[in-house]
Write a protein that holds these residues in place. Structure first.
Motif, PDB file in Angstrom:
ATOM      1  N   ASP A  65      -6.301   6.731   4.931  1.00 56.91           N
ATOM      2  CA  ASP A  65      -7.192   7.777   5.414  1.00 56.91           C
ATOM      3  C   ASP A  65      -7.341   8.838   4.322  1.00 56.91           C
ATOM      4  N   PRO A  66      -8.535   9.020   3.749  1.00 55.28           N
ATOM      5  CA  PRO A  66      -8.719  10.057   2.730  1.00 55.28           C
ATOM      6  C   PRO A  66      -8.313  11.436   3.227  1.00 55.28           C
ATOM      7  N   GLN A  67      -8.422  11.644   4.532  1.00 54.65           N
ATOM      8  CA  GLN A  67      -8.064  12.936   5.106  1.00 54.65           C
ATOM      9  C   GLN A  67      -6.575  13.220   4.950  1.00 54.65           C
ATOM     10  N   ALA A  68      -5.768  12.183   4.767  1.00 55.55           N
ATOM     11  CA  ALA A  68      -4.323  12.363   4.602  1.00 55.55           C
ATOM     12  C   ALA A  68      -3.917  12.464   3.138  1.00 55.55           C
ATOM     13  N   CYS A  69      -4.877  12.319   2.226  1.00 55.41           N
ATOM     14  CA  CYS A  69      -4.582  12.343   0.798  1.00 55.41           C
ATOM     15  C   CYS A  69      -4.683  13.766   0.250  1.00 55.41           C
ATOM     16  N   TYR A  70      -4.185  13.944  -0.970  1.00 59.59           N
ATOM     17  CA  TYR A  70      -4.094  15.263  -1.594  1.00 59.59           C
ATOM     18  C   TYR A  70      -4.778  15.279  -2.950  1.00 59.59           C
ATOM     19  N   ALA A  71      -5.157  16.494  -3.389  1.00 62.99           N
ATOM     20  CA  ALA A  71      -5.659  16.688  -4.742  1.00 62.99           C
ATOM     21  C   ALA A  71      -5.169  18.031  -5.260  1.00 62.99           C
ATOM     22  N   TYR A  72      -4.742  18.057  -6.518  1.00 63.74           N
ATOM     23  CA  TYR A  72      -4.262  19.266  -7.176  1.00 63.74           C
ATOM     24  C   TYR A  72      -5.153  19.573  -8.372  1.00 63.74           C
ATOM     25  N   GLY A  73      -5.540  20.834  -8.521  1.00 61.96           N
ATOM     26  CA  GLY A  73      -6.369  21.232  -9.650  1.00 61.96           C
ATOM     27  C   GLY A  73      -6.211  22.702  -9.954  1.00 61.96           C
ATOM     28  N   ALA A 117       3.995   8.184  -1.466  1.00 63.26           N
ATOM     29  CA  ALA A 117       2.639   8.350  -1.999  1.00 63.26           C
ATOM     30  C   ALA A 117       2.540   7.786  -3.409  1.00 63.26           C
ATOM     31  N   ALA A 118       1.334   7.405  -3.788  1.00 64.33           N
ATOM     32  CA  ALA A 118       1.035   7.005  -5.158  1.00 64.33           C
ATOM     33  C   ALA A 118       0.292   8.144  -5.837  1.00 64.33           C
ATOM     34  N   PRO A 137       0.794   8.627 -21.925  1.00 62.02           N
ATOM     35  CA  PRO A 137       2.239   8.909 -21.977  1.00 62.02           C
ATOM     36  C   PRO A 137       2.698   9.867 -20.881  1.00 62.02           C
ATOM     37  N   ILE A 138       1.842  10.818 -20.514  1.00 62.35           N
ATOM     38  CA  ILE A 138       2.187  11.744 -19.435  1.00 62.35           C
ATOM     39  C   ILE A 138       2.269  10.986 -18.118  1.00 62.35           C
ATOM     40  N   GLY A 139       1.314  10.091 -17.888  1.00 62.51           N
ATOM     41  CA  GLY A 139       1.325   9.289 -16.672  1.00 62.51           C
ATOM     42  C   GLY A 139       2.588   8.451 -16.554  1.00 62.51           C
ATOM     43  N   GLU A 140       2.999   7.852 -17.671  1.00 64.87           N
ATOM     44  CA  GLU A 140       4.231   7.053 -17.652  1.00 64.87           C
ATOM     45  C   GLU A 140       5.438   7.927 -17.336  1.00 64.87           C
ATOM     46  N   ALA A 141       5.455   9.139 -17.896  1.00 68.23           N
ATOM     47  CA  ALA A 141       6.609  10.018 -17.709  1.00 68.23           C
ATOM     48  C   ALA A 141       6.765  10.470 -16.266  1.00 68.23           C
ATOM     49  N   VAL A 142       5.654  10.655 -15.570  1.00 67.83           N
ATOM     50  CA  VAL A 142       5.740  11.148 -14.184  1.00 67.83           C
ATOM     51  C   VAL A 142       5.648  10.017 -13.166  1.00 67.83           C
ATOM     52  N   GLY A 143       5.571   8.777 -13.631  1.00 61.71           N
ATOM     53  CA  GLY A 143       5.516   7.647 -12.704  1.00 61.71           C
ATOM     54  C   GLY A 143       4.205   7.521 -11.969  1.00 61.71           C
ATOM     55  N   ALA A 144       3.108   7.919 -12.615  1.00 60.71           N
ATOM     56  CA  ALA A 144       1.795   7.802 -11.982  1.00 60.71           C
ATOM     57  C   ALA A 144       1.419   6.344 -11.786  1.00 60.71           C
ATOM     58  N   ALA A 145       0.825   6.042 -10.647  1.00 60.19           N
ATOM     59  CA  ALA A 145       0.383   4.681 -10.373  1.00 60.19           C
ATOM     60  C   ALA A 145      -0.832   4.328 -11.229  1.00 60.19           C
ATOM     61  N   ARG A 146      -1.677   5.343 -11.497  1.00 59.56           N
ATOM     62  CA  ARG A 146      -2.872   5.131 -12.314  1.00 59.56           C
ATOM     63  C   ARG A 146      -3.195   6.403 -13.077  1.00 59.56           C
ATOM     64  N   VAL A 147      -3.903   6.220 -14.192  1.00 61.54           N
ATOM     65  CA  VAL A 147      -4.428   7.344 -14.958  1.00 61.54           C
ATOM     66  C   VAL A 147      -5.927   7.138 -15.104  1.00 61.54           C
ATOM     67  N   GLU A 175       0.835  -1.193   0.000  1.00 59.82           N
ATOM     68  CA  GLU A 175       0.000   0.000   0.000  1.00 59.82           C
ATOM     69  C   GLU A 175       0.876   1.251   0.000  1.00 59.82           C
ATOM     70  N   PRO A 176       0.484   2.284  -0.731  1.00 59.17           N
ATOM     71  CA  PRO A 176       1.209   3.550  -0.650  1.00 59.17           C
ATOM     72  C   PRO A 176       0.965   4.209   0.692  1.00 59.17           C
ATOM     73  N   ALA A 177       1.799   5.174   1.024  1.00 60.43           N
ATOM     74  CA  ALA A 177       1.614   5.896   2.281  1.00 60.43           C
ATOM     75  C   ALA A 177       0.318   6.708   2.237  1.00 60.43           C
ATOM     76  N   TYR A 178       0.009   7.272   1.083  1.00 61.87           N
ATOM     77  CA  TYR A 178      -1.224   8.012   0.858  1.00 61.87           C
ATOM     78  C   TYR A 178      -1.374   8.205  -0.646  1.00 61.87           C
ATOM     79  N   LEU A 179      -2.472   8.781  -1.078  1.00 64.06           N
ATOM     80  CA  LEU A 179      -2.742   8.981  -2.495  1.00 64.06           C
ATOM     81  C   LEU A 179      -2.737  10.472  -2.828  1.00 64.06           C
ATOM     82  N   VAL A 180      -2.260  10.783  -4.016  1.00 63.20           N
ATOM     83  CA  VAL A 180      -2.256  12.149  -4.520  1.00 63.20           C
ATOM     84  C   VAL A 180      -2.954  12.151  -5.873  1.00 63.20           C
ATOM     85  N   PHE A 181      -4.073  12.854  -5.957  1.00 62.90           N
ATOM     86  CA  PHE A 181      -4.836  12.956  -7.202  1.00 62.90           C
ATOM     87  C   PHE A 181      -4.498  14.285  -7.866  1.00 62.90           C
ATOM     88  N   SER A 182      -4.184  14.248  -9.149  1.00 66.05           N
ATOM     89  CA  SER A 182      -3.824  15.479  -9.841  1.00 66.05           C
ATOM     90  C   SER A 182      -4.528  15.582 -11.185  1.00 66.05           C
TER      91      SER A 182
END
Length: 260
Positions: free
Chosen positions: A184-192, A119-120, A134-144, A9-16
């Motif tokens: 914990d979703p409270q420990a996760c991040y989102a960028y927009g 984080a993932a 291709p962008i996801g692969e370049a930045v090492g994203a766990a998922r797109v 499991e990742p430490a937390y998730l980051v959605f961008s």
């Protein structure tokens, strides 16, 4: 040794978000220009200008982003082979991704810092896989997580099976969070960069704005105000998350915080 790999499991998730959050352009139109010129030469340039003008007119008339997103696939890519678009997407990224300024360095650096902390990263975009994978692969994203066009016998129909705009982002992010019940979703991040990213940001405890969209910063200020009121009252719960339920929280630094 067991033949079944143990998932770490990742430490937390980051959605961008991607367009104008991670990269400094709207990929759907940047790719459209590249692909139409590659496919049709000078006629492709004219077709691009006509198509882009049509969508600018629709946007100025107040057509919702979700409808614009669906109209894009109907107008731009109905009848094209999915494999050809995938090939063109990789060629587009090979050219554009190597150019200075394509990535927004502040966001890219932030994602790398998160990854260094275990984080993932999950990219969430209204664009489609031809551009975003291709962008996801370049930045090492766990998922797109991207808009999914309908494909029949290898050809795009112009319809969309899943639109990753607004509420579509919320639903997709919640599904991913449900796959990681120990996090914990409270420990996760989102960028927009836009208020249409707010439904995604609602799902996590830490929202970060890229750019200066006033609507998005108003949203973040309201989140911060809600969290501050709860801390003053000593409340153990509030409902700013997308579930609409009162979640048991311990408010602290970074909870529904304004982006720095």
């Amino acid at each position: 040794m067991s033949s079944t790999a143990t998932r770490t499991e990742p430490a937390y998730l980051v959605f961008s978000d991607v367009d104008e959050t991670l990269i400094d352009c709207k990929s759907v139109f940047d790719f459209l220009h590249f692909a139409l010129v590659r496919l049709h030469g000078a006629e492709g340039e004219t077709l691009y200008r006509t198509t882009r003008s049509r969508f600018e007119t629709m946007a100025a008339a107040g057509v919702a982003r979700a409808e614009l997103n669906r109209a894009y696939y109907r107008t731009a890519w109905a009848g094209y082979r999915a494999q050809r678009l995938t090939e063109l997407g990789r060629a587009w990224f090979a050219q554009r991704g190597a150019q200075s300024g394509f990535f927004i360095e502040e966001t890219l650096d932030a994602l790398r810092r998160h990854q260094a902390q275990g984080a993932a990263v999950v990219l969430v975009s209204g664009s489609f896989g031809a551009c975003v994978n291709p962008i996801g692969e370049a930045v090492g994203a766990a998922r797109v997580l991207s808009t999914v066009p309908v494909v029949h016998q290898g050809v795009l129909t112009g319809e969309v099976d899943q639109s990753m705009i607004g509420e579509g982002k919320r639903a997709a992010v919640l599904r991913v969070l449900a796959e990681h019940p120990s996090l914990d979703p409270q420990a996760c991040y989102a960028y927009g960069d836009h208020p249409s990213d707010a439904p995604m940001m609602d799902c996590v405890g830490n929202a970060r704005a890229v750019g200066d969209d006033p609507g998005l910063h108003t949203y973040l200020a309201q989140r911060a105000s809600t969290a501050a009121r709860d801390r003053i009252r000593g409340a153990a719960a509030f409902t700013c998350w997308s579930t609409g339920r009162a979640e048991h929280l311990v408010a602290g630094p970074g909870v529904c915080a304004r982006a720095c």
